[in-house]
Design an enzyme around this catalytic site. Structure first.
Site, mmCIF file in Angstrom:
data_model
loop_
_atom_site.group_PDB
_atom_site.id
_atom_site.type_symbol
_atom_site.label_atom_id
_atom_site.label_comp_id
_atom_site.label_asym_id
_atom_site.label_seq_id
_atom_site.Cartn_x
_atom_site.Cartn_y
_atom_site.Cartn_z
ATOM 1 N N SER A 49 0.864 -1.189 0.000
ATOM 2 C CA SER A 49 0.000 0.000 0.000
ATOM 3 C C SER A 49 0.899 1.237 0.000
ATOM 4 O O SER A 49 2.100 1.144 0.306
ATOM 5 C CB SER A 49 -0.884 0.004 1.251
ATOM 6 O OG SER A 49 -0.073 0.209 2.401
ATOM 7 N N ASP A 84 -0.760 -1.555 -4.114
ATOM 8 C CA ASP A 84 -2.134 -1.827 -3.694
ATOM 9 C C ASP A 84 -2.878 -0.500 -3.507
ATOM 10 O O ASP A 84 -2.390 0.391 -2.800
ATOM 11 C CB ASP A 84 -2.065 -2.607 -2.365
ATOM 12 C CG ASP A 84 -3.393 -3.213 -1.968
ATOM 13 O OD1 ASP A 84 -4.256 -3.397 -2.841
ATOM 14 O OD2 ASP A 84 -3.536 -3.524 -0.759
ATOM 15 N N GLU A 135 -10.188 -0.654 -10.400
ATOM 16 C CA GLU A 135 -11.273 -1.001 -9.477
ATOM 17 C C GLU A 135 -12.577 -0.315 -9.858
ATOM 18 O O GLU A 135 -12.596 0.862 -10.220
ATOM 19 C CB GLU A 135 -10.892 -0.620 -8.038
ATOM 20 C CG GLU A 135 -12.005 -0.968 -7.040
ATOM 21 C CD GLU A 135 -11.606 -0.785 -5.584
ATOM 22 O OE1 GLU A 135 -10.461 -1.102 -5.226
ATOM 23 O OE2 GLU A 135 -12.459 -0.331 -4.803
ATOM 24 N N GLY A 178 -10.384 -5.653 6.296
ATOM 25 C CA GLY A 178 -10.398 -5.846 7.754
ATOM 26 C C GLY A 178 -11.366 -6.958 8.133
ATOM 27 O O GLY A 178 -11.763 -7.762 7.290
ATOM 28 N N ASN A 229 -6.642 -10.841 -2.247
ATOM 29 C CA ASN A 229 -5.796 -9.992 -1.399
ATOM 30 C C ASN A 229 -6.015 -10.289 0.086
ATOM 31 O O ASN A 229 -7.159 -10.272 0.560
ATOM 32 C CB ASN A 229 -6.152 -8.526 -1.620
ATOM 33 C CG ASN A 229 -5.774 -8.024 -2.996
ATOM 34 O OD1 ASN A 229 -5.512 -8.805 -3.899
ATOM 35 N ND2 ASN A 229 -5.754 -6.719 -3.157
#
Ligand code: 13P
Length: 287
Positions: A49, A84, A135, A178, A229
């Site tokens: 990230s 990412d 995305e 998460g 991921n």
């Protein structure tokens, strides 16, 4: 040698398994994931990230560290380093530093702006044989300062973005970064089926891999998901193993405070988690 994700994901799509994308945070994380991939003869994607890149000292540090490890640890399985949830700026910086794969996450823009910016990134990437993930819709929850509302993707918009020439497409289908809340409705397989049908063979990406039940993971792979991921789950097992070591007072015994000892249990826990995911995703012996 670092590779892009084209060949590994097309092979996965064709043969019906998924390649794990595991986010890295430091040397221990990177080494644990690479060793696990090599021991299990699996291709692997190291996800970075923008926050993690900043933490580790920049994109060049990361490329240098991984290249060094590929040589020093005799890693022969295919390894990609992939940005990412990259911003427009971040994607360009990562490519300049030697990343062979980047995600440009334009999901928070209007579809028109997402398309325009994705095209610019693809044009830059194509010149350097770099693969691009885009995305559509958004992944719920928050990761390293990038948060999404969890909006389910429109298959029609997926087709528009897929047609631009991206290598892989991430689509929001009810997945969340998460931990999943107890009342989570699960993945929207009807939408995934529509996206698969309309994007004709494009490898699809499932974000928020932590905590998705095994049957849903397998079903999504059968519907075209070729990259999954995982981030939080490695963090949780690392933290739990480190906590156990310290709570047992091991850091106070002899040279137990040595970071190479202190971080050992967390390192082993990441390796085991990566292996577990590779088994579930079906990528073992697919290098
Ligand atoms: P988790 O942290 O939920 O595993 O999600 C990781 C991810 O999607 C990285 O992009």
């Amino acid at each position: 040698m670092l590779v892009n994700t084209k060949e590994m994901l097309e092979k996965a799509r064709k043969e019906g398994y998924a390649v794990g994308h595991f986010n890295i945070n430091n040397l221990e994380w990177t080494k644990a994931i690479l060793e696990s991939a090599q021991e299990n003869n699996s291709p692997v994607i190291l996800g970075v990230s923008e926050g993690a890149a900043k933490y580790m000292g920049g994109y060049k540090t990361i490329v240098g560290m991984i290249n060094g490890m590929l040589e020093g640890l005799n890693i022969s399985v295919p390894v990609a380093v992939h940005l990412d949830h990259g911003s427009f700026d971040g994607a360009q910086k990562a490519m300049e530093a030697g990343f062979k794969s980047v995600m440009f996450d334009g999901s928070h823009y209007s579809i028109e702006e997402n398309i325009a910016k994705t095209v610019e990134i693809i044009n830059l990437a194509n010149k350097q044989n770099i693969t691009v993930e885009a995305e559509v819709g958004s992944i719920g929850g928050e990761e390293d300062g990038v948060s999404g509302t969890g909006e389910v993707a429109s298959p029609d918009e997926c087709k528009q973005i897929a047609n631009l020439g991206v290598t892989m497409l991430a689509a929001g289908i009810g997945n969340i970064h998460g931990r999943y809340p107890d009342n989570w409705a699960g993945l929207d397989f009807d939408v995934l089926k529509d996206i698969q049908a309309i994007t004709s063979g494009m490898p699809l990406v499932l974000h928020g891999g932590t905590g998705i039940p095994a049957d849903m993971v397998k079903k999504s792979i059968s519907l075209g998901v070729s990259k999954i991921n995982v981030n939080t789950e490695c963090q949780l097992v690392f933290a739990a193993a480190t906590r156990k070591y310290i709570e047992a007072g091991k850091d106070l015994e002899g040279k137990g405070f040595d970071p190479r000892k202190l971080l050992g249990p967390g390192f082993k826990a990441i390796k085991a988690m990566v292996k577990e995911k590779m088994e579930l995703f079906g990528s073992i012996n697919k290098a």
